[in-house]
Design an enzyme around this catalytic site. Structure first.
Site, PDB file in Angstrom:
ATOM      1  N   HIS A  89      75.338 126.629   2.643  1.00 40.30           N
ATOM      2  CA  HIS A  89      76.292 126.445   3.741  1.00 40.30           C
ATOM      3  C   HIS A  89      76.510 127.739   4.532  1.00 40.30           C
ATOM      4  O   HIS A  89      77.021 127.693   5.643  1.00 40.30           O
ATOM      5  CB  HIS A  89      77.603 125.800   3.265  1.00 40.30           C
ATOM      6  N   SER A 101      81.940 132.957  -0.554  1.00 46.31           N
ATOM      7  CA  SER A 101      80.791 132.066  -0.656  1.00 46.31           C
ATOM      8  C   SER A 101      79.509 132.865  -0.627  1.00 46.31           C
ATOM      9  O   SER A 101      79.349 133.757   0.197  1.00 46.31           O
ATOM     10  CB  SER A 101      80.780 131.066   0.484  1.00 46.31           C
ATOM     11  N   ASP A 152      73.880 124.715  -3.779  1.00 46.15           N
ATOM     12  CA  ASP A 152      74.302 125.378  -2.550  1.00 46.15           C
ATOM     13  C   ASP A 152      73.705 126.790  -2.420  1.00 46.15           C
ATOM     14  O   ASP A 152      74.402 127.786  -2.561  1.00 46.15           O
ATOM     15  CB  ASP A 152      75.832 125.437  -2.518  1.00 46.15           C
TER      16      ASP A 152
END
Ligand code: ARG
Ligand code: ASP
Length: 712
Positions: free
Chosen positions: A85, A647, A221
């Protein structure tokens, strides 16, 4: 009730004495103060192994990825891992219906196939220093705020200028503890970063926005990039002569996996937290602002969903927009729930009582006397402006047409005196803007969104807190109809034609476009009615928050506090562990490929399983990436305090080896940005073994694994 209250106060006072396991985002250069605790929790390396300026350390492998994520270097050839992402926007830019890398994934089978990503940079922190004394020099608690600010700005400017003479690095000075301390950061920014690989969205985004923020989770991810440098290893803009960047240190990878209770730490760039707010502010955010934004975004997303389901082209066009809007939407829902469920406002109130008692305990605490009362007053005054701002951003400017028209605002002010060179520059950059905008624009969505949002705006905001153009609307549907019919900004050919033949006499046409008029009205309202007052109120609130922060530090001298996240490098640590989100419900700390097969549903976009992955699953073809229990582990949770920006951050084991990539939190604990609760706040990481399994077994890109340092 009274008893309950006393109990809460007691628990709270008690828990303030001991550091809550997992809480805290620590400054790497001060990690020696955490070292003992970290080692007691199981760490086998030293603070110096994590951050050092005298020798290579783990920090040399950590980067700020783009403007909002973390990445880590995993080979001697600049190979970088981050989340899917985080790479998403760049993957999307290289994607089209013919080359749909979002759907199918992408793998460069040699360095020549890697894809340049203009606009993407990675930043390495080379060194940091405490410069609090120099920056606060000449200030004191009693001086007027504007004088203080001017003094600090002057000190910063001078120090930056001095330091820049001594170094080639980028120098920036940032406030910590809300301006009670200052640190200087020496950074190096690399601008040639190339896409090396990413799994198909069925893996990299498995579970999609449905599973976002939720445990149990099965998202692969991750995406892979490579940093390039000039021949001397220095930052350089893209050139085919650039060579892979050789880091001072790259991360080693552990294939051992995790056990419940294992020590783990995350090293990365948390963006913003507000852990030291007064109760009134937490209440306003969780119970007033967030619910409004959640409601507006929910309605926009419903419209996106409807059209995305009907047309695969629209699905790609609106994928990134959907993910962006949907992410905050879901998170803030969790914040409101979490704060209320865990009585966050009450806990803050109880703490404030103790604070006030402490303030009254000594004369030299006079500056804190009225602080809490003043907070109540100031936040109340701020409220209508906060609401106005939310509607501007979430309703007015959410209309893509209006937002796009706004990019032409400067061009609409051109006169015959504007130098031709300036005009040419504007025109050429607007051509680029137009190409990007129309690639992903679907007018029927925008029309429906506009009508819905303007109705909400009119319904919810009082007339004196609305931009003028709204007050002139009698029938929203009719207005939207003429807006979209008459504006030239819905039509790519018209916009390009206009730009190709632009001359100053045509600026009027821009000014008269109804989308431009709406934009100017929104911005005018913001400039004239909202911004000034909000800035003034916030400046005062910032001053009070800085003082309150200092008060909290003075009051709790026995406890080490950590500074709120400010998008600088931090270390946070805790344990690998599951949790009990509700009475009677327990979450295990890891998920496996079995769970992907259980979620599989060929009819639901988010739960389609790649045939090749299924085949590997059926053959249990996991190679050396299987857990010792024989299954393929996909994700795991830990009690490590993280937030947005973390992230892509590495989660590392007791030996400082890579266990996985942090990518999310459990939604029950998203209030950790305001209040951390060790019982329910959990970060979620993708297991590095799953990442390597996908690269190696699924994608056949084993040449990338060969570059890495793997510890079995
Ligand atoms: N919630 C995570 C974060 O805040 C992941 C967001 C991206 N994933 C998604 N399904 N939208 O960034
Ligand atoms: N998903 C977030 C990010 O992109 C991480 C978080 O908020 O926990 O940074």
């Amino acid at each position: 009730m009274k008893h309950l209250h006393c109990l809460i106060t007691f628990v709270l006072m008690f828990s303030f004495g001991i550091a809550k396991a997992g809480e805290g985002m620590w400054i790497p250069m001060l990690l020696q103060y955490n070292e003992k605790e970290m080692q007691e929790m199981g760490m086998r390396i030293t603070a110096e192994d994590i951050y050092s300026i005298n020798r290579s350390s783990l920090k040399d492998a950590i980067v700020l990825f783009g403007g909002g994520c973390t990445g880590e270097i995993v080979s001697d050839y600049g190979l970088l891992l981050t989340n899917h992402h985080c790479g998403y926007g760049y993957i999307q830019k290289h994607s089209s219906v013919e080359h749909d890398y979002l759907t199918n994934g992408f793998w460069a089978m040699n360095r020549g196939e890697e894809l340049p990503c203009p606009g993407l940079s990675v930043t390495f922190l080379r060194e940091m220093r405490d410069v609090t004394e120099k920056i606060l020099h000449g200030t004191n608690v009693d001086m007027p705020e504007d004088e203080r600010k001017a003094k600090i700005d002057e000190n910063i400017k001078k120090l930056v200028a001095d330091l820049e003479k001594q170094t080639d690095y980028k120098v920036s000075i940032k406030p910590y503890f809300l301006g009670n301390e200052y640190y200087v950061l020496f950074n190096e920014v690399y601008t040639d970063v190339r896409l090396v690989g990413c799994p198909p969205s069925n893996i990299g985004k498995f579970g999609g926005d449905t599973d976002n923020w939720v445990w149990p989770r099965h998202t692969g991810d991750f995406s892979v990039f490579r940093v390039y440098a000039d021949k001397d290893g220095r930052p350089a803009d893209y050139s085919k002569d650039n060579v892979p960047y050789k880091p001072a240190k790259h991360l080693e990878i552990s294939l051992k996996g995790v056990e419940e209770g294992d020590f783990a730490f995350v090293f990365g760039y948390p963006a913003h937290t507000n852990e030291y707010l007064p109760a009134v502010a937490v209440d306003q955010e969780a119970n007033l602002i967030d619910p409004i934004v959640v409601d507006l975004r929910g309605k926009v997303l419903d419209i996106y969903n409807k059209y995305q389901e009907q047309d695969p082209k629209v699905r790609i066009q609106y994928a990134a927009k959907h993910a962006n809007i949907g992410n905050g939407w879901k998170k803030w829902m969790g914040v409101t729930e979490g704060i209320n469920h865990f009585h966050g406002v009450e806990k803050k109130r109880a703490f404030e009582k103790d604070f006030q008692k402490w303030v009254l305990g000594a004369r030299n605490r006079y500056m804190y006397l009225d602080l809490l009362k003043d907070f109540e007053q100031s936040y109340k005054e701020l409220e209508p402006y906060e609401l106005a701002y939310s509607y501007l951003a979430e309703a007015g400017l959410r209309i893509e047409l209006v937002n796009f028209a706004g990019r032409f605002a400067r061009l609409s002010e051109v006169t015959k005196d504007t130098p031709q060179a300036d005009i040419d520059k504007m025109v050429s950059s607007l051509k680029g803007n137009a190409a990007t905008f129309f690639k992903d624009y679907y007018e029927p969505i925008d029309r429906e969104v506009a009508a819905m949002l303007l109705k909400e705006y009119l319904k919810e905001q009082p007339a004196d807190f609305r931009p003028d153009f709204l007050n002139g609307i009698k029938d929203v549907d009719a207005y939207v109809d003429q807006l979209f019919t008459k504006s030239m900004f819905t039509d790519e050919a018209k916009v390009n034609d206009f730009l190709d033949n632009f001359k100053p006499s045509k600026a009027k046409k821009l000014q008269n476009d109804p989308a431009m008029k709406a934009y100017q009205s929104l911005i005018g309202f913001y400039r004239n009615e909202v911004n000034g007052k909000m800035t003034e109120l916030n400046a005062n609130i910032d001053r009070m928050r800085r003082l309150y922060m200092k008060g909290q530090m003075d009051m709790q001298t026995d406890k080490r506090l950590f500074p709120d996240a400010n998008f600088t490098l931090r270390v946070t640590y805790g344990k690998v562990e599951g949790f009990k989100p509700q009475d009677g419900k327990t979450y295990r700390h890891f998920t496996t490929l079995e769970g992907i097969m259980q979620k599989e549903n060929p009819d639901i976009y988010d739960y389609v399983v790649e045939p090749r992955l299924k085949q590997l699953y059926n053959n249990k073809d996991y190679g050396r990436y299987a857990d010792k229990d024989g299954t393929m582990h996909v994700a795991f949770t830990a009690s490590v305090h993280t937030t947005g920006g973390n992230s892509g951050s590495p989660i590392l084991n007791a030996d400082g080896r890579l266990l996985g990539l942090n990518f999310d939190r459990c939604w029950e604990g998203t209030m950790s940005d305001l209040i951390y609760d060790p019982d329910i706040c959990r970060n979620i990481s993708v297991d590095i073994r799953y990442v390597l399994f996908i690269i190696d077994k699924f994608a056949g890109a084993g040449h990338l694994i060969d570059e890495m340092s793997i510890v079995e």
